[in-house]
Write a protein that holds these residues in place. Structure first.
Motif, PDB file in Angstrom:
ATOM      1  N   TRP A  19       0.849  -1.188   0.000  1.00  0.00           N
ATOM      2  CA  TRP A  19       0.000   0.000   0.000  1.00  0.00           C
ATOM      3  C   TRP A  19       0.890   1.246   0.000  1.00  0.00           C
ATOM      4  O   TRP A  19       1.829   1.348   0.776  1.00  0.00           O
ATOM      5  CB  TRP A  19      -0.900  -0.004   1.230  1.00  0.00           C
ATOM      6  N   GLN A  20       0.584   2.186  -0.889  1.00  0.00           N
ATOM      7  CA  GLN A  20       1.422   3.368  -1.020  1.00  0.00           C
ATOM      8  C   GLN A  20       1.476   4.161   0.281  1.00  0.00           C
ATOM      9  O   GLN A  20       0.487   4.306   0.981  1.00  0.00           O
ATOM     10  CB  GLN A  20       0.901   4.267  -2.139  1.00  0.00           C
ATOM     11  N   GLY A  21       2.648   4.668   0.586  1.00  0.00           N
ATOM     12  CA  GLY A  21       2.815   5.479   1.776  1.00  0.00           C
ATOM     13  C   GLY A  21       4.098   6.281   1.692  1.00  0.00           C
ATOM     14  O   GLY A  21       4.918   6.086   0.788  1.00  0.00           O
ATOM     15  N   THR A  22       4.264   7.197   2.622  1.00  0.00           N
ATOM     16  CA  THR A  22       5.475   8.022   2.668  1.00  0.00           C
ATOM     17  C   THR A  22       6.070   7.953   4.065  1.00  0.00           C
ATOM     18  O   THR A  22       5.342   7.873   5.065  1.00  0.00           O
ATOM     19  CB  THR A  22       5.161   9.490   2.322  1.00  0.00           C
ATOM     20  N   ASP A  23       7.397   7.961   4.117  1.00  0.00           N
ATOM     21  CA  ASP A  23       8.077   7.954   5.405  1.00  0.00           C
ATOM     22  C   ASP A  23       7.884   9.287   6.104  1.00  0.00           C
ATOM     23  O   ASP A  23       7.776  10.345   5.481  1.00  0.00           O
ATOM     24  CB  ASP A  23       9.562   7.667   5.212  1.00  0.00           C
ATOM     25  N   LEU A  24       7.876   9.210   7.433  1.00  0.00           N
ATOM     26  CA  LEU A  24       7.580  10.379   8.252  1.00  0.00           C
ATOM     27  C   LEU A  24       8.454  10.344   9.493  1.00  0.00           C
ATOM     28  O   LEU A  24       8.740   9.269  10.038  1.00  0.00           O
ATOM     29  CB  LEU A  24       6.094  10.334   8.650  1.00  0.00           C
ATOM     30  N   GLU A  25       8.899  11.505   9.925  1.00  0.00           N
ATOM     31  CA  GLU A  25       9.626  11.571  11.190  1.00  0.00           C
ATOM     32  C   GLU A  25       8.687  11.136  12.314  1.00  0.00           C
ATOM     33  O   GLU A  25       7.561  11.613  12.412  1.00  0.00           O
ATOM     34  CB  GLU A  25      10.106  13.003  11.440  1.00  0.00           C
ATOM     35  N   PRO A  26       9.110  10.220  13.188  1.00  0.00           N
ATOM     36  CA  PRO A  26       8.208   9.656  14.198  1.00  0.00           C
ATOM     37  C   PRO A  26       8.003  10.545  15.425  1.00  0.00           C
ATOM     38  O   PRO A  26       7.856  10.031  16.531  1.00  0.00           O
ATOM     39  CB  PRO A  26       8.900   8.347  14.565  1.00  0.00           C
ATOM     40  N   SER A  27       7.989  11.848  15.228  1.00  0.00           N
ATOM     41  CA  SER A  27       7.785  12.754  16.362  1.00  0.00           C
ATOM     42  C   SER A  27       6.317  13.159  16.437  1.00  0.00           C
ATOM     43  O   SER A  27       5.615  13.183  15.426  1.00  0.00           O
ATOM     44  CB  SER A  27       8.642  14.006  16.193  1.00  0.00           C
ATOM     45  N   PRO A  28       5.816  13.495  17.624  1.00  0.00           N
ATOM     46  CA  PRO A  28       4.426  13.948  17.740  1.00  0.00           C
ATOM     47  C   PRO A  28       4.130  15.152  16.855  1.00  0.00           C
ATOM     48  O   PRO A  28       3.039  15.245  16.278  1.00  0.00           O
ATOM     49  CB  PRO A  28       4.293  14.294  19.226  1.00  0.00           C
ATOM     50  N   MET A  31     -13.283   5.830   5.159  1.00  0.00           N
ATOM     51  CA  MET A  31     -11.879   5.855   4.777  1.00  0.00           C
ATOM     52  C   MET A  31     -11.087   6.687   5.779  1.00  0.00           C
ATOM     53  O   MET A  31     -11.585   7.694   6.296  1.00  0.00           O
ATOM     54  CB  MET A  31     -11.702   6.462   3.382  1.00  0.00           C
ATOM     55  N   GLY A  32      -9.853   6.275   6.024  1.00  0.00           N
ATOM     56  CA  GLY A  32      -9.005   7.007   6.958  1.00  0.00           C
ATOM     57  C   GLY A  32      -7.570   7.060   6.469  1.00  0.00           C
ATOM     58  O   GLY A  32      -7.134   6.227   5.666  1.00  0.00           O
ATOM     59  N   ASP A  33      -6.853   8.054   6.935  1.00  0.00           N
ATOM     60  CA  ASP A  33      -5.406   8.105   6.747  1.00  0.00           C
ATOM     61  C   ASP A  33      -4.768   7.440   7.964  1.00  0.00           C
ATOM     62  O   ASP A  33      -5.242   7.605   9.099  1.00  0.00           O
ATOM     63  CB  ASP A  33      -4.921   9.547   6.628  1.00  0.00           C
ATOM     64  N   VAL A  34      -3.678   6.713   7.729  1.00  0.00           N
ATOM     65  CA  VAL A  34      -3.092   5.891   8.781  1.00  0.00           C
ATOM     66  C   VAL A  34      -1.625   6.262   8.981  1.00  0.00           C
ATOM     67  O   VAL A  34      -0.857   6.317   8.007  1.00  0.00           O
ATOM     68  CB  VAL A  34      -3.202   4.396   8.433  1.00  0.00           C
ATOM     69  N   VAL A  35      -1.261   6.518  10.221  1.00  0.00           N
ATOM     70  CA  VAL A  35       0.143   6.717  10.580  1.00  0.00           C
ATOM     71  C   VAL A  35       0.576   5.529  11.418  1.00  0.00           C
ATOM     72  O   VAL A  35       0.017   5.269  12.493  1.00  0.00           O
ATOM     73  CB  VAL A  35       0.361   8.025  11.356  1.00  0.00           C
ATOM     74  N   THR A  36       1.560   4.798  10.917  1.00  0.00           N
ATOM     75  CA  THR A  36       2.102   3.641  11.627  1.00  0.00           C
ATOM     76  C   THR A  36       3.475   4.008  12.167  1.00  0.00           C
ATOM     77  O   THR A  36       4.337   4.471  11.412  1.00  0.00           O
ATOM     78  CB  THR A  36       2.224   2.441  10.688  1.00  0.00           C
ATOM     79  N   SER A  83      10.903   4.865  13.351  1.00  0.00           N
ATOM     80  CA  SER A  83      10.369   5.163  12.028  1.00  0.00           C
ATOM     81  C   SER A  83       8.856   5.329  12.085  1.00  0.00           C
ATOM     82  O   SER A  83       8.190   4.842  13.006  1.00  0.00           O
ATOM     83  CB  SER A  83      10.733   4.048  11.037  1.00  0.00           C
ATOM     84  N   ALA A  84       8.342   6.029  11.102  1.00  0.00           N
ATOM     85  CA  ALA A  84       6.894   6.207  10.976  1.00  0.00           C
ATOM     86  C   ALA A  84       6.556   6.269   9.490  1.00  0.00           C
ATOM     87  O   ALA A  84       7.378   6.672   8.667  1.00  0.00           O
ATOM     88  CB  ALA A  84       6.430   7.470  11.693  1.00  0.00           C
ATOM     89  N   ARG A  85       5.340   5.871   9.155  1.00  0.00           N
ATOM     90  CA  ARG A  85       4.918   5.870   7.764  1.00  0.00           C
ATOM     91  C   ARG A  85       3.478   6.367   7.683  1.00  0.00           C
ATOM     92  O   ARG A  85       2.617   5.940   8.452  1.00  0.00           O
ATOM     93  CB  ARG A  85       5.039   4.475   7.151  1.00  0.00           C
ATOM     94  N   TYR A  86       3.247   7.255   6.706  1.00  0.00           N
ATOM     95  CA  TYR A  86       1.921   7.834   6.509  1.00  0.00           C
ATOM     96  C   TYR A  86       1.286   7.172   5.283  1.00  0.00           C
ATOM     97  O   TYR A  86       1.820   7.221   4.188  1.00  0.00           O
ATOM     98  CB  TYR A  86       2.009   9.344   6.286  1.00  0.00           C
ATOM     99  N   THR A  87       0.130   6.538   5.482  1.00  0.00           N
ATOM    100  CA  THR A  87      -0.580   5.835   4.413  1.00  0.00           C
ATOM    101  C   THR A  87      -1.950   6.478   4.240  1.00  0.00           C
ATOM    102  O   THR A  87      -2.706   6.607   5.201  1.00  0.00           O
ATOM    103  CB  THR A  87      -0.745   4.345   4.751  1.00  0.00           C
ATOM    104  N   GLU A  88      -2.258   6.852   3.003  1.00  0.00           N
ATOM    105  CA  GLU A  88      -3.486   7.585   2.730  1.00  0.00           C
ATOM    106  C   GLU A  88      -4.623   6.675   2.279  1.00  0.00           C
ATOM    107  O   GLU A  88      -4.408   5.652   1.648  1.00  0.00           O
ATOM    108  CB  GLU A  88      -3.242   8.648   1.642  1.00  0.00           C
ATOM    109  N   GLU A  89      -5.828   7.066   2.658  1.00  0.00           N
ATOM    110  CA  GLU A  89      -7.067   6.537   2.088  1.00  0.00           C
ATOM    111  C   GLU A  89      -7.204   5.023   2.198  1.00  0.00           C
ATOM    112  O   GLU A  89      -7.348   4.306   1.210  1.00  0.00           O
ATOM    113  CB  GLU A  89      -7.190   6.976   0.626  1.00  0.00           C
ATOM    114  N   VAL A  90      -7.205   4.543   3.412  1.00  0.00           N
ATOM    115  CA  VAL A  90      -7.368   3.116   3.677  1.00  0.00           C
ATOM    116  C   VAL A  90      -8.749   2.898   4.289  1.00  0.00           C
ATOM    117  O   VAL A  90      -9.142   3.629   5.203  1.00  0.00           O
ATOM    118  CB  VAL A  90      -6.287   2.599   4.648  1.00  0.00           C
ATOM    119  N   PRO A  91      -9.519   1.914   3.822  1.00  0.00           N
ATOM    120  CA  PRO A  91     -10.784   1.625   4.499  1.00  0.00           C
ATOM    121  C   PRO A  91     -10.542   1.330   5.974  1.00  0.00           C
ATOM    122  O   PRO A  91      -9.683   0.513   6.321  1.00  0.00           O
ATOM    123  CB  PRO A  91     -11.304   0.390   3.753  1.00  0.00           C
TER     124      PRO A  91
END
Length: 514
Positions: A363-372, A396-401, A406-414
């Protein structure tokens, strides 16, 4: 002919999925019964005015934000192929949508005039037979046929009623007649509105009270564009909306019909009413008759829709997927999967599911700095411009794992797909959605005496009825905390002290608490 994917139906959902498969170079084909794309809309709605809005002038320059007010465009790579370029009408003519869909189909592998008559399945996949005796084979089958059959309620004598899909819409043929319209949805009121100038008496009947879209926020309930009839009823113009059950329809020897009607809110016994014409506007259903018994999908909601997993797959037939308005069984009369502006995102999500399952593409996503701060900024940016979260509220929701460093932002997931483990395990997961309050459909939005949460009030944001962002925190897949962002009149959730800082605190506490 064999393909990896067969899509049945070249309506907006089939074309949306086909365009994504074409972009990725997948092996697919679309089979369409009609002679062109969007055949359903060459007949429906019967009075030709769509209820899907087409707001050309939004004040936004961001194409993503503009899609919030464009309920007819597909999600295509060509920035010029937008429905807003086809007509300026806020409620467009259905013929404009047909013209648009036919342009969207150009360059896609669509086969027209293919009437599918039988679908079977074996260990190698699906076999689809058409009216000419030709067979098609595929490992994955996607039904994008819409709800193609009229839903006929089990009323004795219903066969005497004219049908919404075939009745003569010429108002002059109803001159000075008493008319009963069965059904309180948009098709029923669309029909009644069209007859107010010619019919002598019009009754619109159904077992439940009318539900207004402006109150429920479900756009399939009665829309203002079709509710002029309510005015003729309440101002005593010989028309009425009657709540109750039709228990029998009988032809009269001298012509016309007699019905037995039981009112829903009185102790009155069955009453007899007489009409010259009766029109059944009782909605549509998915046609499962073409499936062999071995692969006929399970149906739900009075057998009107297929039962689906959170991945848009049949619960009983592996490899059988669904796209379009038939996916509304997942959010029936709650969100927007029954309409183009909702299911276009569902079709894109299905494409991502298929890419991950069959082609090893995560699932497409982008890396993200894992800070609040970084997590909060990313969520704030998306809820303020996303069209998907706006249209597919609570679905649908956006998901931050976040895991360790590390953190990853994934868009538009049921949302249900996440809950079912579709993105895999994670220690920390934030899911951001846009949602109405739980009792939003019980409040009259125009009643100023009803207590409401103040705008931009973070302390009471969880009690808001209007659309606002909600961020849920899951630890190892278990819901651990929920944060509501304060509602805002113009849907700008980016005020530092009202929206941004409280969200940073929430994320920080979730990560620290773990």
């Amino acid at each position: 002919m064999a393909h990896d994917y067969l899509i049945i139906g070249a309506g907006p959902a089939g074309l949306q999925l086909a365009a994504l498969l074409e972009r990725d170079g997948r092996d697919y084909a679309v089979l369409e019964r009609g002679s062109g794309a969007g055949t359903f809309f060459t007949r429906f709605p019967r009075h030709r005015k769509l209820i899907s809005i087409n707001k050309v002038h939004t004040g936004f320059t961001d194409p993503e934000q503009r899609m919030r007010m464009d309920w007819n465009s597909l999600l295509l790579d060509d920035p010029e192929l937008l429905f807003t370029r086809y007509t300026p009408r806020y409620f467009p003519d259905a013929d404009d949508l047909v013209r648009y869909l036919q342009d969207c189909a150009a360059g896609l592998n669509v086969h027209y005039d293919i009437d599918v008559t039988r679908i079977s399945r074996d260990d190698n996949g699906f076999t689809v037979a058409d009216h000419s005796g030709q067979t098609w084979h595929a490992r994955n089958l996607v039904m994008a046929t819409g709800v193609s059959r009229l839903h006929v309620p089990p009323i004795p004598g219903i066969e005497h009623a004219e049908r919404y899909d075939t009745f003569d819409t010429d108002p002059e043929s109803f001159t000075d007649q008493r008319v009963l319209v069965i059904g309180k949805g948009n098709s029923g009121f669309e029909t009644a509105d069209a007859l107010v100038e010619t019919a002598a008496v019009i009754h619109v009947a159904g077992p439940h009270s009318v539900k207004l879209a402006w109150q429920t926020h479900y756009v399939g309930h009665l829309r203002a564009v079709n509710n002029n009839f309510l005015d003729t009823y309440q101002l005593k113009s010989e028309n009425a909306v009657i709540d109750g059950s039709i228990e029998r329809i009988e032809p009269k020897p001298e012509g016309g019909f007699r019905i037995q009607f039981r009112y829903a809110r009185t102790v009155e016994r069955v009453r007899e009413l007489e009409y010259d014409r009766i029109i059944a506007c009782t909605g549509f259903r998915f046609d499962a008759s073409i499936f062999a018994e071995v692969c006929r999908p399970a149906l739900i909601i009075k057998d009107r829709f297929p039962q689906l997993t959170s991945a848009f797959e049949s619960t009983t037939v592996p490899g059988l997927y669904f796209a379009g308005t038939i996916t509304q069984s997942r959010d029936f009369k709650k969100s927007t999967s029954g309409f183009i502006h909702g299911f276009r995102y569902g079709a894109r999500a299905l494409h991502r599911v298929l890419s991950a399952r069959n082609h090893g593409t995560p699932w497409q996503g982008t890396d993200l700095e894992p800070s609040p701060e970084a997590i909060s900024d990313a969520v704030i940016a998306r809820v303020n411009r996303s069209s998907c979260l706006w249209q597919q509220f609570a679905v649908m929701g956006d998901v931050v794992t976040a895991d360790g460093a590390s953190a990853r932002y994934t868009e538009e997931v049921p949302v249900a797909f996440v809950a079912d483990g579709g993105l895999g395990p994670a220690e920390h997961r934030f899911v951001a959605t846009l949602e109405y309050g739980p009792d939003h459909d019980t409040v009259d939005p125009f009643d100023i005496t009803v207590p409401r949460v103040a705008e931009n009030d973070p302390a009471n944001a969880a009690d808001a009825s209007y659309l606002h962002p909600v961020v849920r925190y899951y630890r190892h897949g278990v819901l651990a905390a929920t944060h509501h962002l304060a509602e805002n009149l113009e849907n700008h959730w980016d005020m530092p002290e009202v929206h941004q800082q409280p969200l940073v605190v929430f994320v920080k506490e979730c990560l620290a608490g773990a």
